[in-house]
Design a protein around this motif. Structure first.
Motif, short mmCIF file in Angstrom:
data_model
loop_
_atom_site.label_atom_id
_atom_site.label_comp_id
_atom_site.label_asym_id
_atom_site.label_seq_id
_atom_site.Cartn_x
_atom_site.Cartn_y
_atom_site.Cartn_z
N ILE A 273 0.84 -1.21 0.00
CA ILE A 273 0.00 0.00 0.00
C ILE A 273 0.87 1.25 0.00
O ILE A 273 0.63 2.21 -0.73
CB ILE A 273 -0.94 -0.01 1.23
CG1 ILE A 273 -1.99 -1.11 1.08
CG2 ILE A 273 -1.61 1.36 1.39
CD1 ILE A 273 -2.83 -1.33 2.32
N ILE A 274 1.94 1.22 0.82
CA ILE A 274 2.85 2.37 0.87
C ILE A 274 3.53 2.57 -0.48
O ILE A 274 3.64 3.70 -0.99
CB ILE A 274 3.90 2.16 1.99
CG1 ILE A 274 3.23 2.23 3.36
CG2 ILE A 274 5.00 3.22 1.87
CD1 ILE A 274 4.14 1.83 4.50
N ALA A 275 4.00 1.45 -1.08
CA ALA A 275 4.70 1.54 -2.38
C ALA A 275 3.77 2.09 -3.45
O ALA A 275 4.16 2.95 -4.25
CB ALA A 275 5.22 0.17 -2.78
N ILE A 276 2.51 1.60 -3.45
CA ILE A 276 1.55 2.08 -4.44
C ILE A 276 1.25 3.55 -4.22
O ILE A 276 1.17 4.34 -5.16
CB ILE A 276 0.26 1.23 -4.39
CG1 ILE A 276 0.53 -0.19 -4.88
CG2 ILE A 276 -0.85 1.88 -5.21
CD1 ILE A 276 -0.62 -1.16 -4.66
N SER A 277 1.08 3.92 -2.94
CA SER A 277 0.78 5.32 -2.62
C SER A 277 1.92 6.24 -3.05
O SER A 277 1.70 7.30 -3.64
CB SER A 277 0.52 5.47 -1.12
OG SER A 277 -0.59 4.69 -0.72
N VAL A 278 3.16 5.80 -2.74
CA VAL A 278 4.33 6.60 -3.12
C VAL A 278 4.44 6.70 -4.63
O VAL A 278 4.68 7.78 -5.19
CB VAL A 278 5.62 5.99 -2.52
CG1 VAL A 278 6.85 6.70 -3.10
CG2 VAL A 278 5.61 6.12 -1.00
N SER A 279 4.26 5.56 -5.32
CA SER A 279 4.34 5.56 -6.79
C SER A 279 3.28 6.47 -7.40
O SER A 279 3.55 7.23 -8.33
CB SER A 279 4.17 4.14 -7.33
OG SER A 279 5.22 3.30 -6.87
N THR A 280 2.08 6.38 -6.83
CA THR A 280 0.98 7.23 -7.33
C THR A 280 1.32 8.70 -7.13
O THR A 280 1.09 9.53 -8.02
CB THR A 280 -0.32 6.89 -6.61
OG1 THR A 280 -0.63 5.51 -6.82
CG2 THR A 280 -1.47 7.74 -7.12
N ALA A 281 1.87 9.00 -5.95
CA ALA A 281 2.23 10.40 -5.67
C ALA A 281 3.33 10.88 -6.60
O ALA A 281 3.29 12.01 -7.11
CB ALA A 281 2.68 10.53 -4.21
N VAL A 282 4.33 10.00 -6.84
CA VAL A 282 5.43 10.37 -7.74
C VAL A 282 4.91 10.60 -9.16
O VAL A 282 5.27 11.58 -9.82
CB VAL A 282 6.52 9.28 -7.73
CG1 VAL A 282 7.55 9.55 -8.85
CG2 VAL A 282 7.21 9.24 -6.38
#
Length: 220
Positions: A31-40
């Motif tokens: 979830i963190i990785a997806i959230s970070v990727s989405t934000a990037v």
């Protein structure tokens, strides 16, 4: 026996709990990785959009500045009535009323004017044809400083639809000619040089805009 069974169950429960905890960590990490990727990605898209908008504005401002520069008169320039300048192609010599000429009948072949810097004098009848194609022709006499000649050569060399050559017979130290237009200056850093280039390289005075400035006559 009951104690041994209890210990086994306890170990199994601990193992099961550890596996559940590990799965929970994996889910959180995903979830963190997806959230970070989405934000990037969102940030990159936003930044890219900003760059595009910024570049469009810069292009718009540059176009407006060029349009304004082309409307503004160049202080000290001379103008000739283009309706009286012949445009016939002739194979015979032509006597021009101004030196260097800014228009008139001319040879069917143009001088190469894709930022060409000629070390020797060039035929006027061919250079005039280049002016007809929208080129600016820079000429200089023996009074011109070497530093100014070098500076002008550098400017011409990186500017399509320009050419440069010496002219010992001209009255002015440095002269810039376009079809029907001419400017005389003493130094290469005169701000009117840049203004003349901006206004008349493929400018509104051009009889044949977009015509070739290559595959013509070059220096031998």
């Amino acid at each position: 026996m009951a104690s041994r069974t209890s210990d086994q169950n306890s170990r199994q429960n601990r193992i099961a709990e550890m596996r559940r905890a590990e799965k929970a960590r994996d889910r959180r990490n995903k979830i963190i990785a997806i959230s970070v990727s989405t934000a990037v990605v969102a940030g990159l898209i936003g930044f890219g959009s900003w760059l595009i908008i910024e570049q469009k504005q810069k292009d718009k401002d540059a176009a407006a500045a060029t349009a304004a520069a082309r409307k503004a008169p160049v202080n000290g320039e001379q103008s000739w009535d283009v309706k009286k300048l012949g445009r016939n192609h002739v194979e015979t010599p032509v006597k021009y009323e101004m030196n260097p000429p800014v228009g008139g009948d001319h040879n069917p072949r143009w001088m190469n004017c894709n930022g060409d810097v000629y070390k020797n004098e060039i035929p006027e009848v061919n250079a005039v044809h280049s002016l007809e194609h929208g080129a600016v022709w820079v000429t200089y006499n023996d009074k011109a400083d070497k530093a100014d000649v070098d500076a002008l050569a550098g400017k011409v060399g990186k500017t399509p639809y320009t050419l440069m050559s010496p002219d010992k017979t001209q009255a002015g130290t440095i002269m810039l000619s376009a079809w029907g237009k001419q400017l005389t200056v003493d130094k290469a850093d005169d701000p009117r040089v840049a203004q003349f280039f901006t206004k008349y390289v493929q400018g509104p005075q051009t009889p044949e805009p977009g015509a070739a400035c290559t595959n013509g006559l070059g220096e031998k």
